[in-house]
Design a protein around this motif. Structure first.
Motif, PDB file in Angstrom:
ATOM      1  N   MET A 122       0.848  -1.192   0.000  1.00 56.66           N
ATOM      2  CA  MET A 122       0.000   0.000   0.000  1.00 56.66           C
ATOM      3  C   MET A 122       0.886   1.244   0.000  1.00 56.66           C
ATOM      4  SD  MET A 122      -2.637   1.343   2.960  1.00 56.66           S
ATOM      5  CE  MET A 122      -3.851   0.059   2.723  1.00 56.66           C
ATOM      6  N   PRO A 123       0.625   2.210  -0.881  1.00 60.16           N
ATOM      7  CA  PRO A 123       1.459   3.413  -0.937  1.00 60.16           C
ATOM      8  C   PRO A 123       1.193   4.316   0.268  1.00 60.16           C
ATOM      9  CG  PRO A 123      -0.405   3.610  -2.424  1.00 60.16           C
ATOM     10  CD  PRO A 123      -0.437   2.214  -1.883  1.00 60.16           C
ATOM     11  N   GLU A 124       2.161   5.211   0.538  1.00 56.80           N
ATOM     12  CA  GLU A 124       1.975   6.204   1.605  1.00 56.80           C
ATOM     13  C   GLU A 124       0.783   7.089   1.255  1.00 56.80           C
ATOM     14  OE1 GLU A 124       5.711   8.139   1.475  1.00 56.80           O
ATOM     15  OE2 GLU A 124       6.779   6.539   2.523  1.00 56.80           O
ATOM     16  N   THR A 125      -0.091   7.301   2.233  1.00 57.70           N
ATOM     17  CA  THR A 125      -1.308   8.049   1.961  1.00 57.70           C
ATOM     18  C   THR A 125      -1.254   9.488   2.463  1.00 57.70           C
ATOM     19  OG1 THR A 125      -2.234   7.114   3.991  1.00 57.70           O
ATOM     20  CG2 THR A 125      -2.801   6.021   1.911  1.00 57.70           C
ATOM     21  N   PHE A 126      -0.343   9.762   3.394  1.00 53.91           N
ATOM     22  CA  PHE A 126      -0.212  11.125   3.913  1.00 53.91           C
ATOM     23  C   PHE A 126       1.147  11.264   4.585  1.00 53.91           C
ATOM     24  CE2 PHE A 126      -2.253   8.584   7.202  1.00 53.91           C
ATOM     25  CZ  PHE A 126      -1.504   8.876   8.338  1.00 53.91           C
ATOM     26  N   ILE A 127       1.453  12.482   5.018  1.00 50.80           N
ATOM     27  CA  ILE A 127       2.689  12.751   5.750  1.00 50.80           C
ATOM     28  C   ILE A 127       2.317  13.135   7.173  1.00 50.80           C
ATOM     29  CG2 ILE A 127       4.738  14.219   5.938  1.00 50.80           C
ATOM     30  CD1 ILE A 127       4.562  14.630   2.892  1.00 50.80           C
ATOM     31  N   LEU A 128       2.942  12.506   8.143  1.00 47.95           N
ATOM     32  CA  LEU A 128       2.766  12.878   9.537  1.00 47.95           C
ATOM     33  C   LEU A 128       3.829  13.909   9.890  1.00 47.95           C
ATOM     34  CD1 LEU A 128       1.462  12.419  12.360  1.00 47.95           C
ATOM     35  CD2 LEU A 128       3.204  10.641  12.723  1.00 47.95           C
ATOM     36  N   ALA A 129       3.393  15.102  10.253  1.00 48.81           N
ATOM     37  CA  ALA A 129       4.321  16.184  10.595  1.00 48.81           C
ATOM     38  C   ALA A 129       4.737  16.041  12.058  1.00 48.81           C
ATOM     39  CB  ALA A 129       3.665  17.534  10.340  1.00 48.81           C
ATOM     40  N   SER A 130       5.426  14.954  12.334  1.00 50.20           N
ATOM     41  CA  SER A 130       5.842  14.666  13.710  1.00 50.20           C
ATOM     42  C   SER A 130       6.887  13.572  13.683  1.00 50.20           C
ATOM     43  CB  SER A 130       4.645  14.209  14.540  1.00 50.20           C
ATOM     44  OG  SER A 130       5.050  13.762  15.827  1.00 50.20           O
ATOM     45  N   THR A 131       7.796  13.618  14.639  1.00 50.73           N
ATOM     46  CA  THR A 131       8.756  12.528  14.796  1.00 50.73           C
ATOM     47  C   THR A 131       8.484  11.770  16.095  1.00 50.73           C
ATOM     48  OG1 THR A 131      10.318  14.080  15.824  1.00 50.73           O
ATOM     49  CG2 THR A 131      10.552  13.681  13.443  1.00 50.73           C
ATOM     50  N   SER A 132       7.309  11.984  16.703  1.00 51.14           N
ATOM     51  CA  SER A 132       6.945  11.312  17.946  1.00 51.14           C
ATOM     52  C   SER A 132       6.813   9.807  17.709  1.00 51.14           C
ATOM     53  CB  SER A 132       5.617  11.859  18.476  1.00 51.14           C
ATOM     54  OG  SER A 132       5.044  10.956  19.411  1.00 51.14           O
ATOM     55  N   PRO A 133       7.582   8.999  18.441  1.00 48.86           N
ATOM     56  CA  PRO A 133       7.450   7.546  18.265  1.00 48.86           C
ATOM     57  C   PRO A 133       6.077   7.041  18.717  1.00 48.86           C
ATOM     58  CG  PRO A 133       8.885   8.048  20.131  1.00 48.86           C
ATOM     59  CD  PRO A 133       8.618   9.339  19.431  1.00 48.86           C
ATOM     60  N   PHE A 134       5.465   7.715  19.685  1.00 46.85           N
ATOM     61  CA  PHE A 134       4.153   7.290  20.172  1.00 46.85           C
ATOM     62  C   PHE A 134       3.095   7.473  19.088  1.00 46.85           C
ATOM     63  CE2 PHE A 134       6.514   8.920  23.894  1.00 46.85           C
ATOM     64  CZ  PHE A 134       6.670   7.723  24.585  1.00 46.85           C
ATOM     65  N   ARG A 135       3.108   8.626  18.430  1.00 42.34           N
ATOM     66  CA  ARG A 135       2.122   8.878  17.367  1.00 42.34           C
ATOM     67  C   ARG A 135       2.371   7.960  16.173  1.00 42.34           C
ATOM     68  NH1 ARG A 135       3.025  14.877  18.815  1.00 42.34           N
ATOM     69  NH2 ARG A 135       1.234  15.329  20.151  1.00 42.34           N
ATOM     70  N   ARG A 136       3.635   7.771  15.825  1.00 39.95           N
ATOM     71  CA  ARG A 136       3.963   6.884  14.698  1.00 39.95           C
ATOM     72  C   ARG A 136       3.480   5.464  14.983  1.00 39.95           C
ATOM     73  NH1 ARG A 136       9.361   6.969  14.843  1.00 39.95           N
ATOM     74  NH2 ARG A 136       9.413   4.967  15.922  1.00 39.95           N
ATOM     75  N   ASP A 137       3.762   4.981  16.184  1.00 39.40           N
ATOM     76  CA  ASP A 137       3.351   3.619  16.536  1.00 39.40           C
ATOM     77  C   ASP A 137       1.831   3.481  16.526  1.00 39.40           C
ATOM     78  OD1 ASP A 137       6.008   3.009  16.849  1.00 39.40           O
ATOM     79  OD2 ASP A 137       5.960   2.946  19.046  1.00 39.40           O
ATOM     80  N   MET A 138       1.121   4.509  16.996  1.00 39.78           N
ATOM     81  CA  MET A 138      -0.335   4.464  17.023  1.00 39.78           C
ATOM     82  C   MET A 138      -0.904   4.337  15.614  1.00 39.78           C
ATOM     83  SD  MET A 138      -2.922   7.310  18.665  1.00 39.78           S
ATOM     84  CE  MET A 138      -1.633   7.851  19.773  1.00 39.78           C
TER      85      MET A 138
ATOM     86  N   GLY B  19      -2.753   0.266  11.013  1.00 39.65           N
ATOM     87  CA  GLY B  19      -2.614  -0.249   9.657  1.00 39.65           C
ATOM     88  C   GLY B  19      -2.430   0.810   8.592  1.00 39.65           C
ATOM     89  N   LEU B  20      -2.043   2.026   8.987  1.00 38.15           N
ATOM     90  CA  LEU B  20      -1.882   3.106   8.012  1.00 38.15           C
ATOM     91  C   LEU B  20      -0.463   3.146   7.462  1.00 38.15           C
ATOM     92  CD1 LEU B  20      -3.846   5.944   9.844  1.00 38.15           C
ATOM     93  CD2 LEU B  20      -4.697   4.261   8.212  1.00 38.15           C
ATOM     94  N   GLN B  21      -0.365   3.553   6.201  1.00 44.43           N
ATOM     95  CA  GLN B  21       0.922   3.733   5.533  1.00 44.43           C
ATOM     96  C   GLN B  21       1.138   5.232   5.360  1.00 44.43           C
ATOM     97  OE1 GLN B  21       2.982   1.143   4.586  1.00 44.43           O
ATOM     98  NE2 GLN B  21       1.545  -0.262   5.566  1.00 44.43           N
ATOM     99  N   PHE B  22       2.272   5.743   5.835  1.00 47.46           N
ATOM    100  CA  PHE B  22       2.495   7.182   5.784  1.00 47.46           C
ATOM    101  C   PHE B  22       3.990   7.475   5.866  1.00 47.46           C
ATOM    102  CE2 PHE B  22       1.900   5.684  10.057  1.00 47.46           C
ATOM    103  CZ  PHE B  22       2.885   6.313  10.796  1.00 47.46           C
ATOM    104  N   ALA B  23       4.341   8.675   5.485  1.00 46.20           N
ATOM    105  CA  ALA B  23       5.705   9.165   5.642  1.00 46.20           C
ATOM    106  C   ALA B  23       5.729  10.095   6.854  1.00 46.20           C
ATOM    107  CB  ALA B  23       6.144   9.921   4.386  1.00 46.20           C
ATOM    108  N   THR B  24       6.916  10.423   7.341  1.00 45.73           N
ATOM    109  CA  THR B  24       7.036  11.384   8.438  1.00 45.73           C
ATOM    110  C   THR B  24       7.979  12.507   8.024  1.00 45.73           C
ATOM    111  OG1 THR B  24       8.873  10.180   9.476  1.00 45.73           O
ATOM    112  CG2 THR B  24       6.632   9.647  10.218  1.00 45.73           C
TER     113      THR B  24
END
Length: 199
Positions: free
Chosen positions: A1-17, A22-27
Protein backbone atom coordinates in the motif's frame (compact mmCIF):
# COMPACT_ATOMS: atom_id res chain seq x y z
CA UNK A 1 0.00 0.00 0.00
CA UNK A 2 1.46 3.41 -0.94
CA UNK A 3 1.98 6.20 1.61
CA UNK A 4 -1.31 8.05 1.96
CA UNK A 5 -0.21 11.12 3.91
CA UNK A 6 2.69 12.75 5.75
CA UNK A 7 2.77 12.88 9.54
CA UNK A 8 4.32 16.18 10.60
CA UNK A 9 5.84 14.67 13.71
CA UNK A 10 8.76 12.53 14.80
CA UNK A 11 6.94 11.31 17.95
CA UNK A 12 7.45 7.55 18.27
CA UNK A 13 4.15 7.29 20.17
CA UNK A 14 2.12 8.88 17.37
CA UNK A 15 3.96 6.88 14.70
CA UNK A 16 3.35 3.62 16.54
CA UNK A 17 -0.33 4.46 17.02
CA UNK A 18 -0.86 5.08 13.30
CA UNK A 19 1.17 2.02 12.26
CA UNK A 20 -0.85 -0.13 14.68
CA UNK A 21 -4.00 1.12 12.94
CA UNK A 22 -2.61 -0.25 9.66
CA UNK A 23 -1.88 3.11 8.01
CA UNK A 24 0.92 3.73 5.53
CA UNK A 25 2.49 7.18 5.78
CA UNK A 26 5.70 9.17 5.64
CA UNK A 27 7.04 11.38 8.44
CA UNK A 28 8.61 14.83 8.34
CA UNK A 29 9.88 17.00 11.16
CA UNK A 30 8.15 20.39 11.21
CA UNK A 31 10.59 23.29 11.16
CA UNK A 32 8.82 25.69 13.50
CA UNK A 33 9.67 27.33 16.81
CA UNK A 34 6.74 26.30 19.02
CA UNK A 35 7.58 28.79 21.76
CA UNK A 36 7.71 31.61 19.19
CA UNK A 37 4.26 30.61 17.90
CA UNK A 38 2.94 30.63 21.47
CA UNK A 39 4.55 34.01 22.18
CA UNK A 40 2.66 35.43 19.20
CA UNK A 41 -0.70 34.48 20.72
CA UNK A 42 0.14 35.17 24.36
CA UNK A 43 -2.44 37.37 26.02
CA UNK A 44 -4.91 36.85 23.18
CA UNK A 45 -7.55 35.38 25.48
CA UNK A 46 -7.69 32.16 23.45
CA UNK A 47 -8.98 29.04 25.17
CA UNK A 48 -6.14 26.74 26.21
CA UNK A 49 -7.28 23.99 23.82
CA UNK A 50 -7.06 26.50 20.95
CA UNK A 51 -3.31 26.81 21.58
CA UNK A 52 -2.90 23.10 20.83
CA UNK A 53 -4.86 23.55 17.59
CA UNK A 54 -2.78 26.56 16.52
CA UNK A 55 0.46 24.65 17.14
CA UNK A 56 -0.80 21.55 15.29
CA UNK A 57 -1.89 23.75 12.38
CA UNK A 58 1.47 25.53 12.23
CA UNK A 59 3.24 22.17 11.98
CA UNK A 60 0.89 20.79 9.33
CA UNK A 61 1.05 23.94 7.20
CA UNK A 62 4.85 24.26 7.38
CA UNK A 63 5.37 20.66 6.22
CA UNK A 64 2.63 20.92 3.55
CA UNK A 65 4.37 23.95 2.04
CA UNK A 66 7.46 21.77 1.52
CA UNK A 67 5.44 18.89 0.01
CA UNK A 68 3.04 20.33 -2.60
CA UNK A 69 -0.11 18.34 -3.22
CA UNK A 70 0.40 16.03 -0.23
CA UNK A 71 -2.01 15.68 2.67
CA UNK A 72 -0.14 16.48 5.90
CA UNK A 73 -1.29 15.66 9.43
CA UNK A 74 -0.02 17.86 12.27
CA UNK A 75 -0.52 17.18 15.98
CA UNK A 76 0.13 18.93 19.24
CA UNK A 77 -0.75 18.50 22.87
CA UNK A 78 -0.90 21.06 25.64
CA UNK A 79 -1.31 20.54 29.37
CA UNK A 80 -3.22 23.08 31.42
CA UNK A 81 -3.09 23.26 35.20
CA UNK A 82 -4.98 25.98 37.06
CA UNK A 83 -5.40 27.92 33.81
CA UNK A 84 -1.69 27.86 32.90
CA UNK A 85 -0.19 26.06 29.89
CA UNK A 86 2.80 23.89 30.80
CA UNK A 87 5.56 22.58 28.52
CA UNK A 88 7.79 19.50 28.45
CA UNK A 89 10.27 19.45 31.36
CA UNK A 90 13.81 20.28 30.29
CA UNK A 91 15.59 17.97 32.74
CA UNK A 92 14.93 15.43 35.47
CA UNK A 93 14.74 18.07 38.19
CA UNK A 94 12.07 19.89 36.18
CA UNK A 95 10.24 16.56 35.77
CA UNK A 96 10.33 16.07 39.55
CA UNK A 97 8.90 19.55 40.11
CA UNK A 98 6.24 18.92 37.45
CA UNK A 99 4.98 15.74 39.10
CA UNK A 100 4.91 17.38 42.52
CA UNK A 101 2.99 20.34 41.04
CA UNK A 102 0.42 17.91 39.57
CA UNK A 103 0.17 15.93 42.81
CA UNK A 104 -3.35 15.85 44.24
CA UNK A 105 -4.75 17.99 41.41
CA UNK A 106 -6.71 17.60 38.19
CA UNK A 107 -5.14 18.86 34.98
CA UNK A 108 -6.31 18.79 31.38
CA UNK A 109 -4.58 17.44 28.29
CA UNK A 110 -5.69 19.06 25.02
CA UNK A 111 -4.73 17.03 21.93
CA UNK A 112 -5.23 18.63 18.53
CA UNK A 113 -4.91 17.20 15.04
CA UNK A 114 -4.99 19.29 11.86
CA UNK A 115 -4.88 18.24 8.19
CA UNK A 116 -3.33 20.62 5.66
CA UNK A 117 -2.64 20.65 1.94
CA UNK A 118 -0.61 23.19 -0.03
CA UNK A 119 -0.18 25.52 2.92
CA UNK A 120 -3.82 25.63 4.05
CA UNK A 121 -5.64 23.78 6.82
CA UNK A 122 -8.50 21.64 5.51
CA UNK A 123 -9.67 20.00 8.77
CA UNK A 124 -9.20 20.47 12.53
CA UNK A 125 -10.14 18.56 15.67
CA UNK A 126 -9.26 18.89 19.36
CA UNK A 127 -10.09 16.54 22.24
CA UNK A 128 -9.61 17.02 25.98
CA UNK A 129 -8.88 14.52 28.75
CA UNK A 130 -9.08 15.28 32.47
CA UNK A 131 -6.34 13.67 34.54
CA UNK A 132 -6.44 13.48 38.35
CA UNK A 133 -3.07 12.72 39.94
CA UNK A 134 -3.14 11.05 43.36
CA UNK A 135 -1.33 12.70 46.24
CA UNK A 136 2.30 11.81 45.56
CA UNK A 137 4.99 11.28 48.18
CA UNK A 138 8.22 13.08 47.13
CA UNK A 139 10.25 9.94 47.82
CA UNK A 140 7.96 7.94 45.52
CA UNK A 141 8.37 10.58 42.80
CA UNK A 142 12.15 10.24 43.06
CA UNK A 143 12.00 6.44 42.81
CA UNK A 144 9.53 6.62 39.92
CA UNK A 145 11.69 9.00 37.91
CA UNK A 146 14.82 6.94 38.61
CA UNK A 147 12.99 3.93 37.15
CA UNK A 148 11.51 5.57 34.02
CA UNK A 149 14.53 7.78 33.32
CA UNK A 150 14.65 10.14 30.36
CA UNK A 151 11.28 8.88 29.09
CA UNK A 152 9.77 11.35 31.59
CA UNK A 153 11.15 14.20 29.46
CA UNK A 154 9.24 13.15 26.34
CA UNK A 155 5.86 14.10 27.80
CA UNK A 156 4.52 17.46 28.88
CA UNK A 157 3.22 15.86 32.08
CA UNK A 158 6.47 13.96 32.75
CA UNK A 159 4.54 10.68 32.58
CA UNK A 160 3.36 8.02 30.12
CA UNK A 161 0.04 6.43 31.08
CA UNK A 162 0.74 3.58 28.65
CA UNK A 163 3.58 2.58 30.99
CA UNK A 164 4.39 2.91 34.68
CA UNK A 165 3.04 6.46 34.70
CA UNK A 166 -0.46 5.04 35.10
CA UNK A 167 0.44 4.45 38.77
CA UNK A 168 0.40 8.22 39.34
CA UNK A 169 -3.34 8.57 38.84
CA UNK A 170 -6.54 8.34 40.86
CA UNK A 171 -8.86 9.11 37.95
CA UNK A 172 -8.67 9.53 34.17
CA UNK A 173 -11.53 10.91 32.07
CA UNK A 174 -11.10 10.84 28.31
CA UNK A 175 -9.89 8.82 25.36
CA UNK A 176 -6.62 6.91 25.59
CA UNK A 177 -5.73 8.34 22.16
CA UNK A 178 -6.25 11.89 23.41
CA UNK A 179 -3.98 11.19 26.36
CA UNK A 180 -1.23 9.75 24.16
CA UNK A 181 -1.43 12.86 21.95
CA UNK A 182 -3.44 12.04 18.81
CA UNK A 183 -7.27 11.86 18.64
CA UNK A 184 -7.16 8.78 16.43
CA UNK A 185 -10.84 7.98 15.88
CA UNK A 186 -11.78 11.47 14.56
CA UNK A 187 -8.68 11.36 12.31
CA UNK A 188 -9.64 7.96 10.90
CA UNK A 189 -13.17 9.23 10.23
CA UNK A 190 -11.72 12.23 8.35
CA UNK A 191 -9.38 10.01 6.29
CA UNK A 192 -12.31 7.74 5.33
CA UNK A 193 -14.45 10.74 4.43
CA UNK A 194 -11.67 12.04 2.17
CA UNK A 195 -11.20 8.64 0.53
CA UNK A 196 -7.63 8.44 1.81
CA UNK A 197 -8.32 5.10 3.46
CA UNK A 198 -10.99 2.49 2.74
CA UNK A 199 -14.42 2.98 4.33
Amino acid sequence: MPETFILASTSPFRRDMLESAGLQFATAKPEIDERAVEAGIEGSGLALEDIATILAEAKAIEVSERHPGRLVIGCDQTLSLDGEVLHKPEDMEAARRRLLALSGKTHELHSAVVAARDGAAVWRHVSTARMTVRKLDPAFVGRHLAKVGARALSSVGAYQVEGEGVQLFDRIEGSHFTIVGLPLLPLLAFLRQEGVIDG
